[in-house]
Design an enzyme around this catalytic site. Structure first.
Site, PDB file in Angstrom:
ATOM      1  N   HIS A   1     -12.230  19.227  12.875  1.00  0.00           N
ATOM      2  CA  HIS A   1     -12.216  18.788  14.271  1.00  0.00           C
ATOM      3  C   HIS A   1     -13.541  18.126  14.601  1.00  0.00           C
ATOM      4  O   HIS A   1     -14.599  18.631  14.213  1.00  0.00           O
ATOM      5  CB  HIS A   1     -12.007  19.992  15.198  1.00  0.00           C
ATOM      6  CG  HIS A   1     -12.114  19.670  16.647  1.00  0.00           C
ATOM      7  ND1 HIS A   1     -11.091  19.073  17.346  1.00  0.00           N
ATOM      8  CD2 HIS A   1     -13.131  19.843  17.532  1.00  0.00           C
ATOM      9  CE1 HIS A   1     -11.466  18.901  18.603  1.00  0.00           C
ATOM     10  NE2 HIS A   1     -12.709  19.364  18.744  1.00  0.00           N
TER      11      HIS A   1
ATOM     12  N   LEU B   1      -8.270 -12.691 -12.709  1.00  0.00           N
ATOM     13  CA  LEU B   1      -7.902 -11.285 -12.856  1.00  0.00           C
ATOM     14  C   LEU B   1      -7.792 -10.632 -11.476  1.00  0.00           C
ATOM     15  O   LEU B   1      -8.541 -10.958 -10.561  1.00  0.00           O
ATOM     16  CB  LEU B   1      -8.943 -10.550 -13.695  1.00  0.00           C
ATOM     17  CG  LEU B   1      -8.978 -10.877 -15.189  1.00  0.00           C
ATOM     18  CD1 LEU B   1     -10.218 -10.271 -15.834  1.00  0.00           C
ATOM     19  CD2 LEU B   1      -7.713 -10.385 -15.886  1.00  0.00           C
ATOM     20  N   GLY B   2      -6.867  -9.710 -11.358  1.00  0.00           N
ATOM     21  CA  GLY B   2      -6.657  -9.035 -10.078  1.00  0.00           C
ATOM     22  C   GLY B   2      -5.381  -9.446  -9.388  1.00  0.00           C
ATOM     23  O   GLY B   2      -4.912  -8.768  -8.479  1.00  0.00           O
ATOM     24  N   GLY B   3      -4.813 -10.593  -9.803  1.00  0.00           N
ATOM     25  CA  GLY B   3      -3.530 -11.019  -9.265  1.00  0.00           C
ATOM     26  C   GLY B   3      -3.560 -11.350  -7.788  1.00  0.00           C
ATOM     27  O   GLY B   3      -4.614 -11.554  -7.186  1.00  0.00           O
TER      28      GLY B   3
ATOM     29  N   MET C   1       7.588  -3.734  -3.230  1.00  0.00           N
ATOM     30  CA  MET C   1       6.540  -4.581  -3.798  1.00  0.00           C
ATOM     31  C   MET C   1       5.190  -4.134  -3.251  1.00  0.00           C
ATOM     32  O   MET C   1       4.672  -4.680  -2.287  1.00  0.00           O
ATOM     33  CB  MET C   1       6.815  -6.047  -3.477  1.00  0.00           C
ATOM     34  CG  MET C   1       8.042  -6.591  -4.178  1.00  0.00           C
ATOM     35  SD  MET C   1       8.215  -8.372  -3.947  1.00  0.00           S
ATOM     36  CE  MET C   1       9.746  -8.681  -4.827  1.00  0.00           C
TER      37      MET C   1
END
Length: 459
Positions: free
Chosen positions: A438, A40-42, A312
């Protein structure tokens, strides 16, 4: 024969697009099945975005420690640092494991059924996974992309892709990177900072060819300072006897001794291996063609992320996945973002959001273009990172902001502010009139807007 699983939404692919679509569908009460053949997660979570940034962090820490073996204006002195690359990879893998475990837990929490295996599409309503048939009302294709391979440089042995580059067992003496795009340069810079000799071979005449030369100049200068050799305008011919061979297009041949060659020449949509051909979908080149709702040419068949073409980017896939889930739930949605940020995690980093000056000019827009250098920013000075700038592009007639670009240390963290200003339709006066903390790098954003209005304060 196993009993057929019935579901409303079937998602092929568990990468950022697929798993986000599944989570959102679960939240909306849509019965959902997610099919994933790997972890999972590609690519993003396992062998892309996350592990590459982890390796880049390791490289930067080692590089900074190595700097302090010589006299430093910061007054820091250390003995020569040592690198245990195996431990570094294990740390990186631990991050990946925690994130993939988290994705699995989220899917379970929202009632998504995860089926591990490779999907074979039978038609627009049926998919088979290892003999298990799944029937659905909506089919969502989120199969991602794969690295482009070069026929003259087949992967194997010393010739590697980004996948192998992210899990080194040992560092090479000389890494040759084929491709001067963001993947090649991110990894090439990391390997150089880890101690390897690095050369980059690029077919075009400059690095990061999708970005304008003003943005890439600080990166090119950094590469030179790091000692990375650039061979631009060279086409690769092959690898033999421990040497990469390339020609310069003028009859000259380049021979580079290399014990590792990284092929990083882009990615292509992953449409093979799922029997998608049976759907006879309309294509946009190598990608699946989609409309503004991510619907394909077949009713109730959707496609998101890399398989649907450029850009992509994982964040694009996530946004598309969330949207498709909501459309299936009956909500009126269209994918029409004002801009999608593109980030290059080189040293220095590069960010492009919205229109560049060149794009605005090509579209016939009369624009104000202004930039503010980090050399005039106190926070950048305190980070020893004065190179780079923030640039804004805005319409001359009404000061509507059309685009932001930046190059410099940690400018990836400015990308959200850039995208948000475009999404909200901000004008130069909106950004210039916002009080920025800042000292921060973000002050350069305000100063760029002020300069476009003709009254920057610190330059």
């Amino acid at each position: 024969m196993q009993q057929t699983i019935q579901t409303t939404l079937l998602i092929i692919g568990g990468g950022p697009g697929g798993y986000v679509a599944a989570i959102r569908a679960g939240q909306l009460g849509i019965p959902t099945v997610l099919v994933e053949g790997q972890a999972l997660g590609g690519t993003c979570l396992n062998i892309g975005c996350i592990p590459s940034k982890a390796l880049i962090h390791v490289a930067e820490q080692f590089h900074q420690a190595s700097r302090f073996t010589e006299p430093s204006p910061l007054g820091i002195s250390v003995a020569s640092p040592r690198l245990d690359i195996g431990q570094s990879v294990a740390w990186k893998d631990g991050i990946v494991d925690r994130l993939t475990t988290g994705v699995a837990a989220l899917l379970k929490k929202h009632g998504v059924k995860v089926v591990h295996g490779w999907a074979k599409v039978l038609d627009g309503k049926q998919v088979e996974v290892d003999g298990q048939r799944i029937q659905c009302e909506h089919l969502l294709l989120a199969t991602g992309s794969s690295s482009v391979e070069l026929p003259m440089l087949p992967l194997g042995g010393p010739v590697i892709s980004s996948t192998e580059a992210l899990a080194p067992k040992a560092l090479p003496q000389h890494l040759v990177v084929v491709g001067g795009g963001y993947i090649g340069l991110e990894l090439g810079i990391a390997y150089r900072k880890l101690g390897a000799q690095v050369s980059v071979v690029e077919a075009r005449e400059r690095i990061l060819p999708t970005y304008d030369s003003e943005l890439t100049a600080p990166v090119a200068e950094s590469l030179k300072k790091l000692g990375i050799a650039l061979h631009l305008g060279h086409s690769v011919e092959g690898y033999e006897n421990g040497c990469l061979l390339a020609n310069d297009g003028k009859g000259g041949q380049l021979r580079l001794e290399a014990d590792r060659v990284l092929v990083a020449v882009g990615r292509r949509p992953r449409t093979k291996g799922f029997n998608l051909e049976c759907l006879d979908l309309k294509m946009n080149g190598a990608a699946i063609a989609i409309d503004e709702r991510c619907q394909t040419s077949m009713h109730n068949v959707w496609a998101i992320g890399d398989v649907a073409g450029e850009p992509m980017l994982a964040h694009r896939a996530m946004a598309q996945g969330e949207m498709v889930a909501e459309i299936i739930a009956g909500k009126a949605r269209r994918f029409e973002p004002a801009a999608i940020a593109a980030v290059c995690f080189t040293d220095p980093e590069v960010v492009v959001v919205g229109k560049t000056p060149e794009q605005a000019s090509q579209q016939g827009l009369d624009c104000i273009v202004a930039q503010f250098p980090f050399a005039a920013n106190g926070r950048a000075m305190s980070l020893e990172s004065k190179s780079g700038f923030v640039r804004v592009v805005a319409r001359r007639d009404n000061h509507l902001i059309l685009g932001w670009q930046a190059v410099g240390v940690a400018v990836s963290e400015l990308s959200t502010a850039f995208a948000q200003s475009l999404e909200m339709g901000a004008c130069l006066e909106d950004v210039a009139g916002t009080i920025h903390a800042h000292p921060t790098l973000g002050e350069a954003v305000q100063e760029a807007a002020l300069r476009a209005l003709g009254h920057a304060l610190h330059i």
